[in-house]
Design a protein around this motif. Structure first.
Motif, PDB file in Angstrom:
ATOM      1  N   LEU A 152      -9.194  -2.988  -4.086  1.00 54.76           N
ATOM      2  CA  LEU A 152      -8.190  -3.878  -3.494  1.00 54.76           C
ATOM      3  C   LEU A 152      -8.832  -5.178  -3.030  1.00 54.76           C
ATOM      4  N   TRP A 153     -10.035  -5.084  -2.459  1.00 53.23           N
ATOM      5  CA  TRP A 153     -10.743  -6.272  -1.996  1.00 53.23           C
ATOM      6  C   TRP A 153     -11.125  -7.166  -3.179  1.00 53.23           C
ATOM      7  N   GLU A 154     -11.474  -6.545  -4.299  1.00 53.16           N
ATOM      8  CA  GLU A 154     -11.823  -7.314  -5.494  1.00 53.16           C
ATOM      9  C   GLU A 154     -10.619  -8.100  -6.031  1.00 53.16           C
ATOM     10  N   MET A 155      -9.412  -7.615  -5.739  1.00 56.25           N
ATOM     11  CA  MET A 155      -8.194  -8.264  -6.228  1.00 56.25           C
ATOM     12  C   MET A 155      -7.674  -9.349  -5.289  1.00 56.25           C
ATOM     13  N   ARG A 156      -8.386  -9.623  -4.209  1.00 52.74           N
ATOM     14  CA  ARG A 156      -7.854 -10.504  -3.161  1.00 52.74           C
ATOM     15  C   ARG A 156      -7.519 -11.903  -3.672  1.00 52.74           C
ATOM     16  N   ASP A 157      -8.325 -12.434  -4.594  1.00 49.20           N
ATOM     17  CA  ASP A 157      -8.066 -13.791  -5.093  1.00 49.20           C
ATOM     18  C   ASP A 157      -6.739 -13.858  -5.832  1.00 49.20           C
ATOM     19  N   ARG A 158      -6.479 -12.837  -6.642  1.00 52.53           N
ATOM     20  CA  ARG A 158      -5.225 -12.830  -7.387  1.00 52.53           C
ATOM     21  C   ARG A 158      -4.042 -12.535  -6.475  1.00 52.53           C
ATOM     22  N   ILE A 159      -4.230 -11.658  -5.520  1.00 49.36           N
ATOM     23  CA  ILE A 159      -3.121 -11.328  -4.615  1.00 49.36           C
ATOM     24  C   ILE A 159      -2.687 -12.564  -3.846  1.00 49.36           C
ATOM     25  N   VAL A 160      -3.666 -13.282  -3.291  1.00 47.22           N
ATOM     26  CA  VAL A 160      -3.346 -14.468  -2.491  1.00 47.22           C
ATOM     27  C   VAL A 160      -3.008 -15.658  -3.386  1.00 47.22           C
ATOM     28  N   GLY A 161      -3.818 -15.875  -4.428  1.00 51.20           N
ATOM     29  CA  GLY A 161      -3.616 -17.036  -5.282  1.00 51.20           C
ATOM     30  C   GLY A 161      -2.379 -16.927  -6.152  1.00 51.20           C
TER      31      GLY A 161
ATOM     32  N   MET B 221       6.654   5.129  -4.605  1.00 51.14           N
ATOM     33  CA  MET B 221       5.890   4.597  -5.729  1.00 51.14           C
ATOM     34  C   MET B 221       4.683   3.795  -5.251  1.00 51.14           C
ATOM     35  N   LEU B 222       4.879   2.977  -4.221  1.00 50.42           N
ATOM     36  CA  LEU B 222       3.757   2.190  -3.709  1.00 50.42           C
ATOM     37  C   LEU B 222       2.723   3.074  -3.024  1.00 50.42           C
ATOM     38  N   PHE B 223       3.147   4.166  -2.420  1.00 52.09           N
ATOM     39  CA  PHE B 223       2.196   5.121  -1.853  1.00 52.09           C
ATOM     40  C   PHE B 223       1.317   5.708  -2.960  1.00 52.09           C
ATOM     41  N   LEU B 224       1.939   6.090  -4.078  1.00 56.04           N
ATOM     42  CA  LEU B 224       1.185   6.663  -5.193  1.00 56.04           C
ATOM     43  C   LEU B 224       0.258   5.635  -5.833  1.00 56.04           C
ATOM     44  N   ILE B 225       0.709   4.382  -5.911  1.00 58.78           N
ATOM     45  CA  ILE B 225      -0.155   3.327  -6.454  1.00 58.78           C
ATOM     46  C   ILE B 225      -1.351   3.120  -5.527  1.00 58.78           C
ATOM     47  N   GLY B 226      -1.095   3.171  -4.214  1.00 60.99           N
ATOM     48  CA  GLY B 226      -2.194   3.044  -3.257  1.00 60.99           C
ATOM     49  C   GLY B 226      -3.235   4.134  -3.427  1.00 60.99           C
ATOM     50  N   LEU B 227      -2.789   5.356  -3.771  1.00 68.58           N
ATOM     51  CA  LEU B 227      -3.726   6.455  -3.988  1.00 68.58           C
ATOM     52  C   LEU B 227      -4.664   6.184  -5.162  1.00 68.58           C
ATOM     53  N   GLU B 228      -4.211   5.347  -6.107  1.00 68.98           N
ATOM     54  CA  GLU B 228      -5.036   5.028  -7.277  1.00 68.98           C
ATOM     55  C   GLU B 228      -6.008   3.882  -7.014  1.00 68.98           C
ATOM     56  N   LEU B 229      -5.832   3.208  -5.872  1.00 67.04           N
ATOM     57  CA  LEU B 229      -6.657   2.029  -5.575  1.00 67.04           C
ATOM     58  C   LEU B 229      -7.601   2.312  -4.400  1.00 67.04           C
ATOM     59  N   GLU B 230      -8.880   2.248  -4.649  1.00 67.03           N
ATOM     60  CA  GLU B 230      -9.824   2.361  -3.546  1.00 67.03           C
ATOM     61  C   GLU B 230      -9.880   1.024  -2.799  1.00 67.03           C
ATOM     62  N   PRO B 231     -10.209   1.037  -1.503  1.00 64.32           N
ATOM     63  CA  PRO B 231     -10.280  -0.225  -0.743  1.00 64.32           C
ATOM     64  C   PRO B 231     -11.163  -1.277  -1.402  1.00 64.32           C
ATOM     65  N   LYS B 232     -12.253  -0.827  -2.031  1.00 66.00           N
ATOM     66  CA  LYS B 232     -13.144  -1.777  -2.695  1.00 66.00           C
ATOM     67  C   LYS B 232     -12.426  -2.504  -3.823  1.00 66.00           C
TER      68      LYS B 232
ATOM     69  N   GLN C 149      -2.820  -1.217 -16.626  1.00 65.81           N
ATOM     70  CA  GLN C 149      -4.224  -1.606 -16.522  1.00 65.81           C
ATOM     71  C   GLN C 149      -4.567  -2.841 -17.338  1.00 65.81           C
ATOM     72  N   SER C 150      -3.592  -3.389 -18.050  1.00 68.40           N
ATOM     73  CA  SER C 150      -3.844  -4.617 -18.817  1.00 68.40           C
ATOM     74  C   SER C 150      -3.980  -5.801 -17.863  1.00 68.40           C
ATOM     75  N   ASP C 151      -4.462  -6.919 -18.386  1.00 73.59           N
ATOM     76  CA  ASP C 151      -4.641  -8.107 -17.555  1.00 73.59           C
ATOM     77  C   ASP C 151      -3.307  -8.583 -16.994  1.00 73.59           C
ATOM     78  N   GLY C 152      -2.283  -8.595 -17.835  1.00 75.36           N
ATOM     79  CA  GLY C 152      -0.949  -8.992 -17.374  1.00 75.36           C
ATOM     80  C   GLY C 152      -0.375  -8.005 -16.379  1.00 75.36           C
ATOM     81  N   GLY C 153      -0.645  -6.707 -16.575  1.00 76.02           N
ATOM     82  CA  GLY C 153      -0.163  -5.685 -15.654  1.00 76.02           C
ATOM     83  C   GLY C 153      -0.799  -5.803 -14.280  1.00 76.02           C
ATOM     84  N   GLN C 154      -2.117  -6.036 -14.248  1.00 80.48           N
ATOM     85  CA  GLN C 154      -2.806  -6.181 -12.974  1.00 80.48           C
ATOM     86  C   GLN C 154      -2.382  -7.453 -12.246  1.00 80.48           C
ATOM     87  N   ALA C 155      -2.150  -8.528 -12.994  1.00 76.76           N
ATOM     88  CA  ALA C 155      -1.668  -9.768 -12.386  1.00 76.76           C
ATOM     89  C   ALA C 155      -0.271  -9.564 -11.797  1.00 76.76           C
TER      90      ALA C 155
END
Length: 626
Positions: A78-87, A65-76, A140-146
């Motif tokens: 993922l980088w944009e999500m860094r604040d939420r991932i870490v914070g 499942m995480l492999f398939l989710i990774g296929l949907e996320l471009e590196p750019k 893709q909702s705000d809560g889902g992405q968080a």
């Protein structure tokens, strides 16, 4: 062989019966699988099935499942999500672990036990949460992405937890285990490792090297290998290579002491821009669904009802306490990171459980003499119960929490409309917004009404004037000047509300021209029956343009491609008007027998007529080009 086939039949039959029923009742597939596992638990006990071993195998579904989710996320992205991932992710893990640790110590528990339990409680279920978010269309909702950001950080956090927990081993527990003759063999046997016996800095270098190998291999080696495999023109070989890729990366990550789920996610991100991405998704996805279903059933089957019957208050209290504490922490973080309203509740309730990695850490905690068996058994049952309750929390949020916020929005007073224009636009979304800009740039004045308060506040920042209100209300249409208007564009994205507005305007204001948005072909028939004659199918024109572009890509000139598209458009609209009179709006589409018969009878003539026109245009085009 017979045992294997019997188990396969039991699990498959349980899933095929329970999941459709649960889905039809609105409970979701995850709860269906969990219930199926509970139902077959006595059968598995009679057969002496090692449910834990099956669960370890089924956990590979999370990896896929995480492999398939990774296929949907471009590196750019993922980088944009860094604040939420870490914070968000880092904050949740640290605060939850610290809070559980403090509470356990305050209750007089050994600090080593408390720290181990804090680490276990900090983790949530990647399998259940992501599966449910995707199933309900909330990913893709705000809560889902968080939620995804937190789950991704948790998968990373498991790595140091697995490395540090053995340092908490208790000599007293080890001595007691040896005294009763167990502990020499945990039943899992030894496992290979590329970092066993290495110094910490050496193990780190090996781990970094493995990650680099995944990234470099994904960028430079997979394409030529894919081309080589594709040259054989055997689909099963492509599926085999896709599985080999995922399993191989998971094995490599395991050998260097990293999370296999994290490794395959990283590989998916690397391959997100690959031309083989969609083929990979199509080949891998069925395995993900089956393995996740098996995993959920093993969770249900693994619930120790005997222990639950012996200590019901303790077990339920532990599960409820963990979930309440995590929900409060998550909700607080949602406020800090501006995940507001119903999305904040989605984030807090969705991640409140303890996840599948809790089983892994508990297994390590017992085999490494970190936690006593009695505590570990209580925690195992509490983890399983928290996972079982999670789908119910999603339903609670959907049925109780979300409507409360919708009601709050409805309680917002409609704006006072201080202008009276000839054109009214109901709905300023992806359709109504473009219509409004098109008319305004041509010099026409419009009155735009929308019922999404957040969206209105957003577009107002860009200077677009939009009034808050429910266009289905006659008094609001009156305030907007429907009596003197020349045109109303109904661009709402809800079929029932579109029908309601169209019905009211055509009946009470017949002089107003109505342009109505149709969701699909069946909706066209409904609007036609209401008296509307200017109906626009929301995807029709874009589909015609895609068809025209397809003709051009096949070597047909732009002029001929347009003629062919126009020919289709003319005949399709003609047939649509003819069929609208045969459609009975009081019946579901599949029960319109007379309508279905008429369509089937005319389809052959329609295709023959259109085919003749198409061939004539292409012959003319070929003669011109030659």
């Amino acid at each position: 062989m017979t045992d294997f086939l019997l188990l396969a039949v039991i699990f498959l039959a349980a899933g095929l019966v329970a999941v459709p029923i649960a889905t039809k009742l609105g409970l979701g597939s995850v709860l269906g699988y969990l219930i199926a596992g509970i139902v077959i638990s006595p059968v598995l006990s009679l057969l002496h099935v090692d449910v834990v071993s099956i669960q370890h195998f089924a956990e590979f579904g999370v990896v896929i499942m995480l492999f398939l989710i990774g296929l949907e996320l471009e590196p750019k992205r993922l980088w944009e999500m860094r604040d939420r991932i870490v914070g968000l992710g880092g904050g949740q893990v640290v605060i939850t672990a610290a809070a559980v640790f403090a509470i356990a110590c305050a209750m007089g528990m050994n600090w080593k036990y408390a720290l181990a339990i804090g680490c276990i409680a900090a983790l949530s279920s990647t399998a259940i949460v992501l599966q449910t978010l995707n199933e309900k269309g909330l990913m893709q909702s705000d809560g889902g992405q968080a939620s995804f950001s937190v789950l991704l950080f948790q998968d990373i956090a498991v790595i140091p937890m697995l490395a540090l927990l053995p340092l908490l081993a208790s000599p007293e527990l080890a001595a007691a285990a040896h005294d009763v003759g167990h502990g020499a063999d945990d039943g899992h046997g030894s496992s290979l490792s590329l970092v066993a016996g290495l110094e910490p800095w050496q193990a780190t270098l090996v781990s970094v090297g493995a990650i680099a190998a995944v990234i470099l291999g994904g960028n430079y080696l997979t394409r030529p290998i894919f081309r080589f495999v594709a040259a054989a023109n055997l689909r099963e070989l492509f599926t085999a290579f896709a599985l080999l890729l995922v399993i191989g990366i998971a094995l490599l990550m395991t050998l260097v002491g990293l999370s296999p789920a994290l490794g395959t996610f990283l590989a998916g991100v690397v391959l997100a821009n690959s031309e083989y991405r969609h083929e990979l998704e199509a080949d891998i996805d069925p395995f993900r669904g089956l393995l996740l279903g098996l995993f959920f059933m093993t969770v249900g089957a693994g619930i120790n009802f005997a222990l639950l019957a012996e200590q019901p208050l303790m077990v339920v209290g532990l599960a409820a306490g963990f979930m309440l504490l995590k929900a409060v922490i998550l909700f607080g973080l949602s406020l800090v990171f501006k995940v507001r309203g119903a999305q904040g509740w989605l984030f807090a309730l969705g991640l409140a459980q303890i996840g599948e990695f809790g089983f892994v850490l508990l297994s390590l905690a017992t085999s490494s003499y970190i936690l006593p068996d009695a505590i570990a058994e209580l925690l195992l049952l509490s983890v399983a119960l928290s996972m079982l309750v999670t789908p119910l929390l999603f339903i609670f949020r959907e049925q109780i929490i979300a409507p409360l916020y919708d009601r709050t929005q409805k309680q917002r007073a409609a704006d006072t409309i201080d202008e009276n224009n000839d054109i009214i636009i109901a709905g300023r979304g992806r359709v109504g917004g473009i219509v409004d800009r098109l008319l305004r740039t041509a010099g026409f004045s419009t009155t735009v009404i929308d019922f999404n308060s957040r969206h209105i506040d957003f577009v107002r920042k860009f200077g677009f004037k939009t009034y808050f209100g429910d266009a289905t209300r006659p008094d609001l249409l009156h305030a907007a000047g429907i009596e003197t208007a020349k045109l109303i564009v109904v661009a709402i994205d809800d079929q029932a509300q579109i029908n309601e507005v169209v019905r009211h305007v055509i009946k009470h204001h017949p002089n107003v021209h109505v342009v109505a948005r149709a969701i699909d072909r069946t909706h066209v028939y409904e609007l036609w029956s209401l008296g509307c004659r200017d109906i626009i199918r929301e995807t029709y024109d874009s589909s015609l343009r895609m068809g025209r572009s397809s003709f051009e890509a096949l070597g047909i000139s732009r002029e001929a491609a347009q003629k062919m598209t126009d020919a289709f458009d003319v005949i399709d609209k003609q047939r649509l008007r003819e069929q609208a009179g045969d459609y009975d709006v009081t019946k579901p589409p599949w029960e319109n027998e007379e309508f279905i018969t008429r369509v089937r009878e005319s389809l052959e003539d329609w295709e023959a007529e259109l085919g003749t026109a198409m061939q004539s245009i292409m012959r003319e085009d070929h003669e011109k080009q030659s």
